[in-house]
Design an enzyme around this catalytic site. Structure first.
Site, short mmCIF file in Angstrom:
data_model
loop_
_atom_site.label_atom_id
_atom_site.label_comp_id
_atom_site.label_asym_id
_atom_site.label_seq_id
_atom_site.Cartn_x
_atom_site.Cartn_y
_atom_site.Cartn_z
N ASN A 39 0.81 -1.21 0.00
CA ASN A 39 0.00 0.00 0.00
C ASN A 39 0.85 1.26 0.00
O ASN A 39 0.43 2.29 0.50
CB ASN A 39 -0.89 0.02 1.25
CG ASN A 39 -1.70 -1.25 1.39
OD1 ASN A 39 -2.73 -1.40 0.76
ND2 ASN A 39 -1.22 -2.19 2.19
N CYS A 40 2.05 1.20 -0.54
CA CYS A 40 3.00 2.30 -0.42
C CYS A 40 2.95 3.23 -1.62
O CYS A 40 2.39 2.91 -2.66
CB CYS A 40 4.41 1.74 -0.25
SG CYS A 40 4.52 0.43 1.00
N THR A 41 3.56 4.41 -1.46
CA THR A 41 3.63 5.40 -2.53
C THR A 41 5.04 5.97 -2.55
O THR A 41 5.61 6.26 -1.50
CB THR A 41 2.63 6.54 -2.30
OG1 THR A 41 1.33 6.01 -2.05
CG2 THR A 41 2.57 7.46 -3.51
#
Length: 472
Positions: free
Chosen positions: A5-7
């Site tokens: 779920n990273c950016t």
């Protein structure tokens, strides 16, 4: 345990306001809790068989490894998960941005269950960003990978992004010096020029693999890694691409794009130079000022619109780092790891020099007991618990606090740079280590002061109040 779920945001040296390269990434985790640390791994000689606790990946490590910082998970029973850091050669690495390969490609080259995965990607053996790409790429070709990932590397000259597709395929693209890139949880690299080794690297045989299995649907002969290996499904349009849209909206506001478009470019030249504060703004964002803001901040979005897209700031935020390699100071003090723990929209980014021998004590502690006094992770997670129920009541104070911490951090860098200029060797390392301790201590004190003020306000504004005569 898997963090999908990273950016990430990558900035070339000519796109930044001060000539720095920057690779930045937030780490999220399901359930809202994944205790994180900030540590230094000592330089040492390796001659050992490494075995991953996460998936059983095995390889022999041999050679002299340098010193490097990391942001590992406190509980290592399920693997290292060092995530991101900078080594003593001023090479930064962020591992990883979880992605997905489409079913067609996976059918021809399945993922390898015990291949090299996110938990095992570290950087003690490389001296340049380009070398980091090559080393990891060869390991993926040899051992395979059990995941599709995007991995960022940088030094003071170059920023690279490597993406894995299927079990053994990979490409890497150099972010143009005058550009930035936004990377959510989808493949982002587009057309690969196999005749341009200065700007592209790739796995051996990838062209033959694609041709043999009829995977390239291009009508003009181009080789788009995103189109060939990526998913580009309906879920991506609502979970991933809106984050790219918002980042490009911030840095190229004159360009109109659809938040669900899956054709937005990998890299853009920003309309204005980008500073650390701008990267922070993006990585703490929640579609601020648009109808899609789930916190309903200065927007007129409907309830449906506010829940339509996945924002960066959300409950599962754990730790974010901006890995900055500066070019306007000597290499001995050029590398800074800006760290934010907790809920990014409430917490400050704290600047830590990485040419150090140790990290601040409260950044090395985070067990299952919630203890904001001894643990920086739990300090900022506790701040999240205090602010979230009264967001609109507290957010102006929180933003003022974050601005104050940022101003302090910038001033500290100026102060530390000036004193470090005349120091070298162990004397410099000790000085930077102690300076980090002071920085962490001051911002920790500011945070506790804010928390005290907010708790007192909450206690004085309880809805369960009743005074004599209230019923008359």
């Amino acid at each position: 345990m898997k963090k999908d779920n990273c950016t990430a945001m990558l900035v070339g040296k000519d796109a930044s306001i001060d000539g720095s390269t920057m690779i930045a990434r937030d780490e999220d985790g399901y359930g809202g809790i994944n205790e994180k640390l900030f540590v230094v791994n000592k330089a040492r000689h390796y001659d050992e068989d490494y075995v991953s606790k996460y998936n059983g990946f095995k390889m022999h490590l041999e050679g002299d490894g340098c010193k490097w910082t990391a942001a590992p998970t406190a509980d290592d029973s399920d693997g290292r998960w060092d995530e991101q850091g900078i080594n003593e050669y001023n090479v930064a690495m962020s591992a990883t941005e979880t992605e997905a390969t489409n079913a067609r490609c996976l059918g021809h080259d399945p993922l390898v269950e015990d291949g090299i995965n996110e938990d095992s990607m570290v950087l003690p053996f490389v001296k340049t960003a380009r070398e980091g790409v090559k080393r990891l790429g060869r390991l993926i070709e040899k051992y395979g990978t059990g995941e599709s990932n995007g991995i960022a590397f940088s030094d003071n000259k170059e920023v690279w992004y490597l993406e894995t597709g299927a079990g053994h395929q990979w490409v890497a693209a150099r972010v143009p010096d005058d550009s930035y890139a936004i990377c959510p949880n989808i493949m982002v690299i587009q057309n690969v020029d196999f005749n341009d080794p200065d700007n592209f690297m790739y796995s051996e045989g990838i062209q033959e693999f694609v041709e043999k299995n009829h995977l390239n649907n291009s009508t003009d002969g181009s080789f788009s890694f995103r189109d060939i290996f990526g998913t580009k499904d309906e879920a991506d349009a609502f979970y991933n691409t809106p984050r790219t849209w918002y980042g490009q909206k911030l840095f190229n506001p004159s360009i109109e794009q659809d938040p669900t478009s899956q054709e937005m470019p990998f890299a853009r030249v920003p309309e204005k130079k980008i500073g650390v504060e701008d990267v922070q703004r993006f990585l703490t964002s929640h579609y601020n000022g648009t109808p899609y803001d789930p916190m309903d901040t200065f927007s007129s979005g409907t309830e449906k619109e506010q829940k339509m897209f996945r924002s960066i700031a959300l409950d599962r935020n754990q730790e974010a780092s901006i890995l900055q390699i500066r070019n306007d100071v000597p290499a001995k003090m050029a590398a800074i790891q800006w760290i934010n723990m907790g809920f990014y929209a409430y917490s400050p980014y704290v600047p830590f020099y990485t040419n150090i021998e140790d990290t601040p004590l409260n950044y090395k502690v985070a067990d299952h007991m919630v203890d904001p006094d001894s643990s920086a992770y739990w300090l900022y997670k506790t701040l999240q618990v205090i602010v979230e129920p009264r967001y609109h009541q507290y957010i102006y104070q929180v933003n003022a606090y974050r601005d104050d911490c940022q101003s302090y951090g910038i001033g500290r860098i100026d102060e530390i740079d000036e004193k470090a200029e005349d120091l070298d060797g162990t004397e410099l390392i000790k000085y930077l280590t102690n300076a980090n301790d002071v920085t962490a201590g001051v911002i920790t004190k500011k945070t506790k002061k804010l928390m005290s003020d907010l708790v007192r306000q909450a206690l004085n504004s309880s809805k369960y109040q009743f005074e004599r005569g209230d019923n008359l």
